[in-house]
Design an enzyme around this catalytic site. Structure first.
Site, PDB file in Angstrom:
ATOM      1  N   SER A 178       0.850  -1.172  -0.199  1.00 43.89           N
ATOM      2  CA  SER A 178       0.092  -0.101  -0.038  1.00 43.89           C
ATOM      3  C   SER A 178       0.911   1.141  -0.141  1.00 43.89           C
ATOM      4  CB  SER A 178      -1.067  -0.112   1.147  1.00 43.89           C
ATOM      5  OG  SER A 178      -1.870   1.135   1.258  1.00 43.89           O
ATOM      6  N   THR A 179       0.841   2.013   0.944  1.00 40.89           N
ATOM      7  CA  THR A 179       1.663   3.341   1.003  1.00 40.89           C
ATOM      8  C   THR A 179       2.997   3.111   0.951  1.00 40.89           C
ATOM      9  OG1 THR A 179      -0.273   4.279   2.654  1.00 40.89           O
ATOM     10  CG2 THR A 179       2.176   5.371   2.267  1.00 40.89           C
ATOM     11  N   HIS A 205      -2.614  -0.924  -3.304  1.00 45.34           N
ATOM     12  CA  HIS A 205      -3.983  -0.138  -2.987  1.00 45.34           C
ATOM     13  C   HIS A 205      -3.676   1.181  -3.767  1.00 45.34           C
ATOM     14  CE1 HIS A 205      -4.538  -2.061   1.205  1.00 45.34           C
ATOM     15  NE2 HIS A 205      -5.181  -3.041   0.345  1.00 45.34           N
ATOM     16  N   MET A 300      -0.217   0.838   5.044  1.00 50.74           N
ATOM     17  CA  MET A 300      -0.935   1.071   6.206  1.00 50.74           C
ATOM     18  C   MET A 300      -1.860  -0.042   6.658  1.00 50.74           C
ATOM     19  SD  MET A 300      -2.748   4.709   7.153  1.00 50.74           S
ATOM     20  CE  MET A 300      -3.909   4.735   6.139  1.00 50.74           C
ATOM     21  N   ASP A 303      -4.418  -5.094   6.108  1.00 50.44           N
ATOM     22  CA  ASP A 303      -4.771  -5.966   4.909  1.00 50.44           C
ATOM     23  C   ASP A 303      -3.828  -7.112   4.357  1.00 50.44           C
ATOM     24  OD1 ASP A 303      -6.465  -6.629   2.787  1.00 50.44           O
ATOM     25  OD2 ASP A 303      -5.816  -5.061   1.452  1.00 50.44           O
TER      26      ASP A 303
END
Length: 362
Positions: A178-179, A205, A300, A303
């Site tokens: 993600s991030t 993401h 973050m 998930d």
């Protein structure tokens, strides 16, 4: 008393500077300490005000956002959030900004007067708070990455002829991030040779419209083929399939075939995510693949944790987790590591090597 995080807003539009500042100042954890109308003025204000986070537009006169990010990351790295236009050109420049060191981005509504919508305000504030807590900024610049890529041993199989090698597919590498992921993927995928008998399925993401630009950029840097996944794409070795924004990605047996293919789903978000890492991991449980390698990288939240637990329990998957110091955000890997299901924990620059080793012997 809570010490407020200092934010600098850079945008050539006075309207956008005012609206973004009002949104930020509405949160008692944040305060806008200054604004700038272009990158040159922004760099001066950064030196003067020492903000914790910078938000910046890309297209600006005198010095644009990309030029500003490049100089900043080479001198005094700080968390930068890009305010990006929702267009093909906007997506390409956003990916470039992430490559240069921006930690995340926020999409402008097509109608900028809708930027005050509660959903958009919530996203802006959440991403700024996350950025303000980042301690591990990307440390390796793209020049070094490109230099290292040239050292990859090339082989004679052309990307266009990869379908001829479908019968050699034996293993699946599933990656969740993600991030910080777009830049992290540039330190993994370009180092994987296309001769490995594995396909790669990836959830990053990201909203719709940006994963295609990300795929194209990674493909241009990599030995393997990297593409935005399409529904019913057959899995081939030496190919990486990135879930398109706003679609879950599942791996299923193809109809009347021994092949496996990608299925895309617009079923509801899972824990706020679509695509969801958990959905991808869980779909692999229903396949006949016994050699599954799961990779969890910077991001973050949690998930991927549930899906990796299931893969470990039902498929004895081999789990690779990114270690804390090289993560932009240590949420997703932390959850997997603390659950005790990671087989190895390695820094970002060693993940590709670990994937190659495990695929060859697993």
């Amino acid at each position: 008393m809570i010490k407020k995080k200092k934010i600098l807003v850079i945008d050539d539009s006075a309207f956008m500077r005012r609206v973004i500042s009002d949104i930020i100042n509405s949160d008692n954890r944040l305060i806008v300490v200054g604004t700038a109308k272009n990158g040159k003025e922004g760099l001066r204000k950064i030196k003067e005000l020492n903000p914790d986070v910078i938000t910046t537009d890309i297209e600006m006169p005198t010095m644009n956002g990309l030029e500003m990010i490049k100089i900043l990351m080479e001198t005094t790295p700080k968390p930068v959030l890009v305010i990006s236009a929702f267009t093909k050109e906007g997506a390409d420049t956003t990916i470039k900004a992430l490559e240069l060191g921006a930690v995340d981005f926020i999409t402008k509504p097509e109608n900028i007067f809708k930027i005050n919508k509660e959903e958009t305000k919530k996203q802006i504030l959440e991403k700024i708070i996350t950025a303000s807590n980042i301690r591990n900024l990307p440390h390796k610049n793209i020049k070094n990455i490109r230099k290292d890529i040239k050292n990859i041993e090339k082989n004679t199989i052309k990307k266009e002829s990869i379908k001829e090698y479908g019968k050699y597919l034996r293993k699946i590498v599933a990656i969740g991030t993600s991030t910080g992921g777009p830049r992290a993927l540039q330190e993994v995928l370009p180092y994987i040779p296309k001769t490995l008998p594995a396909s790669y399925v990836i959830v990053q993401h990201m909203p719709p419209g940006f994963t295609k630009s990300l795929s194209e950029r990674l493909n241009s840097l990599s030995d393997i083929t990297v593409k935005e996944a399409k529904d019913k794409d057959i899995l081939y070795p030496g190919v990486a399939y990135i879930a398109p924004g706003d679609y879950h990605i599942l791996i299923e047996k193809a109809n009347n075939s021994s092949d496996y293919w990608i299925r895309l789903s617009s079923s509801p978000p899972v824990a706020g995510h679509r695509p969801s890492v958990n959905v991808m991991f869980n779909s692999l449980i229903e396949t006949n693949f016994n050699d599954i390698i799961g990779v969890i990288m910077t991001g973050m939240g949690t998930d991927g944790l549930e899906g990796m637990k299931n893969l470990k329990r039902k498929k004895n998957a081999f789990i690779i987790a990114q270690e804390e110091k090289s993560c932009v955000v240590y949420g997703m890997p932390r959850a997997v590591i603390e659950a005790g299901i990671a087989d190895v924990v390695v820094p970002l620059h060693k993940i590709a090597k670990e994937i190659i080793k495990v695929v060859e012997v697993f």
